[in-house]
Scaffold this motif. Sequence first.
Motif, PDB file in Angstrom:
ATOM      1  N   LYS A 120       0.834  13.614 -36.072  1.00 39.49           N
ATOM      2  CA  LYS A 120       1.814  14.548 -36.615  1.00 39.49           C
ATOM      3  C   LYS A 120       1.133  15.540 -37.542  1.00 39.49           C
ATOM      4  O   LYS A 120       0.047  15.294 -38.072  1.00 39.49           O
ATOM      5  CB  LYS A 120       2.923  13.819 -37.353  1.00 39.49           C
ATOM      6  N   THR A 121       1.786  16.668 -37.693  1.00 47.19           N
ATOM      7  CA  THR A 121       1.344  17.680 -38.634  1.00 47.19           C
ATOM      8  C   THR A 121       2.583  18.400 -39.138  1.00 47.19           C
ATOM      9  O   THR A 121       3.647  18.326 -38.514  1.00 47.19           O
ATOM     10  CB  THR A 121       0.339  18.667 -38.000  1.00 47.19           C
ATOM     11  N   GLU A 122       2.444  19.085 -40.228  1.00 50.14           N
ATOM     12  CA  GLU A 122       3.548  19.870 -40.771  1.00 50.14           C
ATOM     13  C   GLU A 122       3.069  21.292 -40.986  1.00 50.14           C
ATOM     14  O   GLU A 122       1.958  21.526 -41.464  1.00 50.14           O
ATOM     15  CB  GLU A 122       4.022  19.282 -42.100  1.00 50.14           C
ATOM     16  N   PHE A 123       3.917  22.251 -40.606  1.00 46.56           N
ATOM     17  CA  PHE A 123       3.594  23.659 -40.820  1.00 46.56           C
ATOM     18  C   PHE A 123       4.890  24.377 -41.142  1.00 46.56           C
ATOM     19  O   PHE A 123       5.881  24.208 -40.432  1.00 46.56           O
ATOM     20  CB  PHE A 123       2.924  24.260 -39.581  1.00 46.56           C
ATOM     21  N   ASP A 124       4.912  25.153 -42.183  1.00 45.00           N
ATOM     22  CA  ASP A 124       6.116  25.867 -42.632  1.00 45.00           C
ATOM     23  C   ASP A 124       7.304  24.930 -42.776  1.00 45.00           C
ATOM     24  O   ASP A 124       8.441  25.302 -42.472  1.00 45.00           O
ATOM     25  CB  ASP A 124       6.468  27.013 -41.676  1.00 45.00           C
ATOM     26  N   GLY A 125       7.046  23.691 -43.201  1.00 47.94           N
ATOM     27  CA  GLY A 125       8.114  22.734 -43.439  1.00 47.94           C
ATOM     28  C   GLY A 125       8.618  22.006 -42.209  1.00 47.94           C
ATOM     29  O   GLY A 125       9.477  21.132 -42.305  1.00 47.94           O
ATOM     30  N   VAL A 126       8.105  22.349 -41.029  1.00 53.01           N
ATOM     31  CA  VAL A 126       8.543  21.712 -39.777  1.00 53.01           C
ATOM     32  C   VAL A 126       7.526  20.651 -39.380  1.00 53.01           C
ATOM     33  O   VAL A 126       6.323  20.864 -39.468  1.00 53.01           O
ATOM     34  CB  VAL A 126       8.703  22.755 -38.647  1.00 53.01           C
ATOM     35  N   HIS A 127       8.018  19.500 -38.945  1.00 59.36           N
ATOM     36  CA  HIS A 127       7.177  18.390 -38.515  1.00 59.36           C
ATOM     37  C   HIS A 127       6.972  18.476 -37.004  1.00 59.36           C
ATOM     38  O   HIS A 127       7.939  18.486 -36.240  1.00 59.36           O
ATOM     39  CB  HIS A 127       7.833  17.053 -38.864  1.00 59.36           C
ATOM     40  N   TYR A 128       5.720  18.560 -36.583  1.00 54.72           N
ATOM     41  CA  TYR A 128       5.350  18.583 -35.168  1.00 54.72           C
ATOM     42  C   TYR A 128       4.647  17.265 -34.883  1.00 54.72           C
ATOM     43  O   TYR A 128       3.751  16.872 -35.628  1.00 54.72           O
ATOM     44  CB  TYR A 128       4.411  19.760 -34.876  1.00 54.72           C
ATOM     45  N   PHE A 129       5.043  16.588 -33.800  1.00 52.56           N
ATOM     46  CA  PHE A 129       4.483  15.256 -33.586  1.00 52.56           C
ATOM     47  C   PHE A 129       4.479  14.840 -32.124  1.00 52.56           C
ATOM     48  O   PHE A 129       5.130  15.443 -31.276  1.00 52.56           O
ATOM     49  CB  PHE A 129       5.251  14.226 -34.420  1.00 52.56           C
ATOM     50  N   VAL A 130       3.712  13.781 -31.865  1.00 48.88           N
ATOM     51  CA  VAL A 130       3.661  13.090 -30.577  1.00 48.88           C
ATOM     52  C   VAL A 130       4.041  11.644 -30.854  1.00 48.88           C
ATOM     53  O   VAL A 130       3.523  11.025 -31.792  1.00 48.88           O
ATOM     54  CB  VAL A 130       2.243  13.174 -29.961  1.00 48.88           C
ATOM     55  N   ASP A 131       4.947  11.116 -30.059  1.00 48.49           N
ATOM     56  CA  ASP A 131       5.363   9.726 -30.194  1.00 48.49           C
ATOM     57  C   ASP A 131       4.324   8.799 -29.568  1.00 48.49           C
ATOM     58  O   ASP A 131       3.601   9.189 -28.646  1.00 48.49           O
ATOM     59  CB  ASP A 131       6.716   9.519 -29.507  1.00 48.49           C
ATOM     60  N   ARG A 132       4.276   7.596 -30.060  1.00 43.38           N
ATOM     61  CA  ARG A 132       3.335   6.586 -29.562  1.00 43.38           C
ATOM     62  C   ARG A 132       3.439   6.395 -28.045  1.00 43.38           C
ATOM     63  O   ARG A 132       2.439   6.177 -27.364  1.00 43.38           O
ATOM     64  CB  ARG A 132       3.582   5.264 -30.295  1.00 43.38           C
ATOM     65  N   LEU A 133       4.639   6.504 -27.490  1.00 43.18           N
ATOM     66  CA  LEU A 133       4.817   6.326 -26.040  1.00 43.18           C
ATOM     67  C   LEU A 133       4.152   7.438 -25.236  1.00 43.18           C
ATOM     68  O   LEU A 133       3.929   7.284 -24.030  1.00 43.18           O
ATOM     69  CB  LEU A 133       6.304   6.262 -25.696  1.00 43.18           C
ATOM     70  N   ASP A 134       3.835   8.555 -25.861  1.00 43.56           N
ATOM     71  CA  ASP A 134       3.217   9.675 -25.161  1.00 43.56           C
ATOM     72  C   ASP A 134       1.745   9.859 -25.498  1.00 43.56           C
ATOM     73  O   ASP A 134       1.143  10.869 -25.125  1.00 43.56           O
ATOM     74  CB  ASP A 134       3.985  10.964 -25.459  1.00 43.56           C
ATOM     75  N   GLU A 135       1.147   8.886 -26.168  1.00 44.96           N
ATOM     76  CA  GLU A 135      -0.280   8.972 -26.503  1.00 44.96           C
ATOM     77  C   GLU A 135      -1.147   9.171 -25.266  1.00 44.96           C
ATOM     78  O   GLU A 135      -2.141   9.882 -25.311  1.00 44.96           O
ATOM     79  CB  GLU A 135      -0.747   7.688 -27.206  1.00 44.96           C
ATOM     80  N   TRP A 136      -0.786   8.550 -24.161  1.00 43.24           N
ATOM     81  CA  TRP A 136      -1.582   8.618 -22.930  1.00 43.24           C
ATOM     82  C   TRP A 136      -1.844  10.060 -22.513  1.00 43.24           C
ATOM     83  O   TRP A 136      -2.914  10.375 -22.004  1.00 43.24           O
ATOM     84  CB  TRP A 136      -0.873   7.864 -21.799  1.00 43.24           C
ATOM     85  N   PHE A 137      -0.864  10.925 -22.709  1.00 40.89           N
ATOM     86  CA  PHE A 137      -0.979  12.300 -22.245  1.00 40.89           C
ATOM     87  C   PHE A 137      -2.034  13.081 -23.036  1.00 40.89           C
ATOM     88  O   PHE A 137      -2.709  13.951 -22.497  1.00 40.89           O
ATOM     89  CB  PHE A 137       0.387  12.997 -22.374  1.00 40.89           C
ATOM     90  N   PHE A 138      -2.194  12.756 -24.309  1.00 41.15           N
ATOM     91  CA  PHE A 138      -3.073  13.507 -25.196  1.00 41.15           C
ATOM     92  C   PHE A 138      -4.387  12.790 -25.514  1.00 41.15           C
ATOM     93  O   PHE A 138      -5.235  13.338 -26.198  1.00 41.15           O
ATOM     94  CB  PHE A 138      -2.340  13.807 -26.510  1.00 41.15           C
ATOM     95  N   LYS A 139      -4.538  11.577 -25.015  1.00 40.41           N
ATOM     96  CA  LYS A 139      -5.714  10.769 -25.357  1.00 40.41           C
ATOM     97  C   LYS A 139      -7.007  11.502 -24.995  1.00 40.41           C
ATOM     98  O   LYS A 139      -7.188  11.974 -23.887  1.00 40.41           O
ATOM     99  CB  LYS A 139      -5.677   9.431 -24.639  1.00 40.41           C
ATOM    100  N   GLY A 140      -7.891  11.605 -25.983  1.00 42.65           N
ATOM    101  CA  GLY A 140      -9.171  12.278 -25.785  1.00 42.65           C
ATOM    102  C   GLY A 140      -9.144  13.759 -26.121  1.00 42.65           C
ATOM    103  O   GLY A 140     -10.162  14.434 -26.003  1.00 42.65           O
ATOM    104  N   TYR A 141      -7.979  14.267 -26.553  1.00 45.05           N
ATOM    105  CA  TYR A 141      -7.839  15.698 -26.815  1.00 45.05           C
ATOM    106  C   TYR A 141      -7.104  15.962 -28.131  1.00 45.05           C
ATOM    107  O   TYR A 141      -6.239  15.191 -28.535  1.00 45.05           O
ATOM    108  CB  TYR A 141      -7.055  16.384 -25.685  1.00 45.05           C
TER     109      TYR A 141
END
Length: 102
Positions: free
Chosen positions: A57-78
Amino acid sequence: MQITVTKEASNWFHDEMGVKSGEGVRFFGKVYGKTPVHDGFSLGMVRDDRPLHPSSKTEFDGVHYFVDRLDEWFFKGYDLTVDYDDKTDGPKYDYKENGELK
């Protein structure tokens, strides 16, 4: 995995999706489409103000942007950079290898 959101992308999320400070956007992998790192899958996003199990997760301009644990596979390694594409008037996504095991 790290998520980076540019100022231009943040402006788009505020203007087009109506997100406000304290709210959130979740990124996930979905069936069909293509990304530079996956054939047959594309990146989706949805307003989600209550992450249950964020793996990144990260926050920018007060908004939280995130990836859920169930979707880690899609982003793994990147790492994911979310920017704005003025040609499509929407977000564009850049994946950068981060050395994590795929």
